[in-house]
Motif scaffolding. Structure first.
Motif, PDB file in Angstrom:
ATOM      1  N   LYS A 144       0.944  -0.988   0.115  1.00 49.84           N
ATOM      2  CA  LYS A 144      -0.001  -0.136   0.009  1.00 49.84           C
ATOM      3  C   LYS A 144       0.743   1.283  -0.134  1.00 49.84           C
ATOM      4  O   LYS A 144       1.910   1.218   0.464  1.00 49.84           O
ATOM      5  CB  LYS A 144      -0.924  -0.111   1.233  1.00 49.84           C
ATOM      6  N   MET A 145       0.369   2.529  -0.593  1.00 52.18           N
ATOM      7  CA  MET A 145       0.996   3.570  -0.701  1.00 52.18           C
ATOM      8  C   MET A 145       0.390   4.753  -0.165  1.00 52.18           C
ATOM      9  O   MET A 145      -1.032   4.662  -0.515  1.00 52.18           O
ATOM     10  CB  MET A 145       1.658   3.863  -2.006  1.00 52.18           C
ATOM     11  N   TRP A 146       0.783   5.713   0.368  1.00 54.79           N
ATOM     12  CA  TRP A 146       0.216   7.013   0.985  1.00 54.79           C
ATOM     13  C   TRP A 146       1.115   8.063   0.174  1.00 54.79           C
ATOM     14  O   TRP A 146       2.341   7.728   0.290  1.00 54.79           O
ATOM     15  CB  TRP A 146       0.154   6.993   2.219  1.00 54.79           C
ATOM     16  N   GLY A 147       0.639   9.098  -0.523  1.00 56.67           N
ATOM     17  CA  GLY A 147       1.632  10.207  -0.867  1.00 56.67           C
ATOM     18  C   GLY A 147       0.802  11.492  -1.262  1.00 56.67           C
ATOM     19  O   GLY A 147      -0.430  11.514  -1.571  1.00 56.67           O
ATOM     20  N   THR A 148       1.594  12.393  -1.303  1.00 58.14           N
ATOM     21  CA  THR A 148       0.884  13.628  -1.691  1.00 58.14           C
ATOM     22  C   THR A 148       0.877  13.504  -3.171  1.00 58.14           C
ATOM     23  O   THR A 148       1.422  12.807  -4.015  1.00 58.14           O
ATOM     24  CB  THR A 148       1.620  14.936  -1.601  1.00 58.14           C
ATOM     25  N   ARG A 149      -0.239  14.141  -4.095  1.00 56.85           N
ATOM     26  CA  ARG A 149      -0.198  14.175  -5.305  1.00 56.85           C
ATOM     27  C   ARG A 149       1.009  14.433  -6.178  1.00 56.85           C
ATOM     28  O   ARG A 149       1.267  13.819  -7.060  1.00 56.85           O
ATOM     29  CB  ARG A 149      -1.321  14.946  -5.888  1.00 56.85           C
ATOM     30  N   GLU A 150       1.771  15.568  -5.756  1.00 53.46           N
ATOM     31  CA  GLU A 150       2.839  15.805  -6.515  1.00 53.46           C
ATOM     32  C   GLU A 150       3.909  14.958  -6.298  1.00 53.46           C
ATOM     33  O   GLU A 150       4.284  14.391  -7.222  1.00 53.46           O
ATOM     34  CB  GLU A 150       3.465  17.258  -5.633  1.00 53.46           C
TER      35      GLU A 150
END
Length: 248
Positions: free
Chosen positions: A37-43
Motif C-alpha cells: 500500500k502507498m500513501w502520498g501527496t499528489r505531487e
C-alpha cells in the motif's frame, strides 16, 4: 552446496513502512519486494511509476507525518511493504564465485542508522553483500531503509543464527577474514594484499567479541590519528571498502 547460515523467516504480519523518495522508489523498482500500500501527496506520487494494482491513498503532508515516526523526513511518500525473502549464505557465496567483490560481516551492530549507512557504502563499492547475526541486528524498517537510501533493495543481506559458523563457511569459500579493531598492530592496507577480503566489524564501544576475533584470519586497524579514539562503525566500513576498491 549445503545451505547454512539461513536467515530465519519473519512473520508477514510485521510489515515495515518505508518513507522518503529514495527508499520508496527503490522498493517499487525491486522485483523481489512486495509493496502492499502507498500513501502520498499528489505531487510526490506523480513522479513515480506505480502499478495500477497497488492501493494508493492521496494524503496531505501532515497526515503522512502521522504514519511515520516523529519528524521522519517522508518527502510526501510512505509505503507499506513485506520484508524481503530469506537470503541463504551458501547462495550468496556461490553468486560471488569467480570475482573479487568483498563481503561485510557485522558482529552485533544493532543501530539501524549504522546498518543502513553500511549498506549504502556496500552498494557504492559493489560489495557482494552483508552478513549479520539474526538476534543482534535491526529488522527491516523505515529508519534503516531511509539510511540505506535505496541500497536495502540491491545489497544482499544474510542473517545467520551463528556468526562463528558463518565465518567458517566464508573462509571455506576463499575469503580472507579481516577483523577491524583498534588494538591490532598492522593496518588494513598492510593486511589486504591481493586477498579477497571479508571485512568484519564489531559494535561501537564493545567492538568485536572475542569468539568473532578468533574466527578471523587477521586483525587490522585503520591508520587514524590519536586525536580520536575510534570511528563510527559505518564510517569505518566505508573507509575499509574504499581501501579494498583502491587496490586496483
Amino acid at each position: 552446496m549445503a545451505r547454512r547460515g539461513h536467515r530465519p523467516s519473519q512473520t508477514q504480519g510485521n510489515r515495515p513502512r518505508f518513507w522518503g523518495r529514495h527508499a520508496v522508489a527503490a522498493a517499487l523498482a525491486n522485483p523481489e519486494r512486495v509493496v502492499r500500500k502507498m500513501w502520498g501527496t499528489r505531487e510526490a506520487l506523480s513522479s513515480l511509476d506505480i502499478p495500477s494494482s497497488l492501493p494508493v491513498v492521496f494524503a496531505e503532508a501532515p497526515d503522512l507525518g502521522r504514519l511515520v515516526p516523529n519528524d521522519a523526513p517522508h518527502q510526501g511518500l510512505v509505503a507499506e511493504v513485506d520484508p524481503l525473502e530469506d537470503v541463504w549464505l551458501g547462495d550468496l557465496l556461490a553468486q560471488g564465485e569467480g570475482d573479487r567483490r568483498p563481503l561485510i560481516v557485522l558482529d552485533q551492530v544493532t543501530d539501524p542508522h549504522n546498518v543502513g549507512a553500511i549498506m549504502r557504502s556496500a552498494a557504492a563499492f559493489d560489495a557482494l553483500g552483508i552478513v549479520t547475526q539474526d538476534r543482534h541486528a535491526p529488522p527491516e524498517s523505515g529508519v534503516l531503509a531511509r539510511s540505506a537510501s535505496g541500497a536495502l533493495e540491491v545489497v544482499p543481506w544474510v542473517r545467520v543464527v551463528n556468526l562463528a559458523r558463518a565465518l567458517d563457511e566464508i573462509g571455506e569459500a576463499g575469503f580472507w577474514r579481516i577483523g577491524l579493531t583498534g588494538h591490532a598492530s598492522a593496518t588494513l592496507g598492510e593486511q589486504l594484499g591481493e586477498t579477497r577480503p571479508a571485512i568484519v566489524l564489531g559494535a561501537e564501544g564493545e567492538g568485536m567479541r572475542q569468539n568473532t576475533e578468533a574466527h578471523c584470519d587477521q586483525l587490522a586497524r585503520l591508520p587514524i590519528s590519536g586525536k580520536v579514539e575510534s570511528l563510527n562503525v559505518s564510517n569505518a566500513a566505508a573507509i575499509a571498502l574504499y581501501a579494498v576498491a583502491a587496490r586496483g
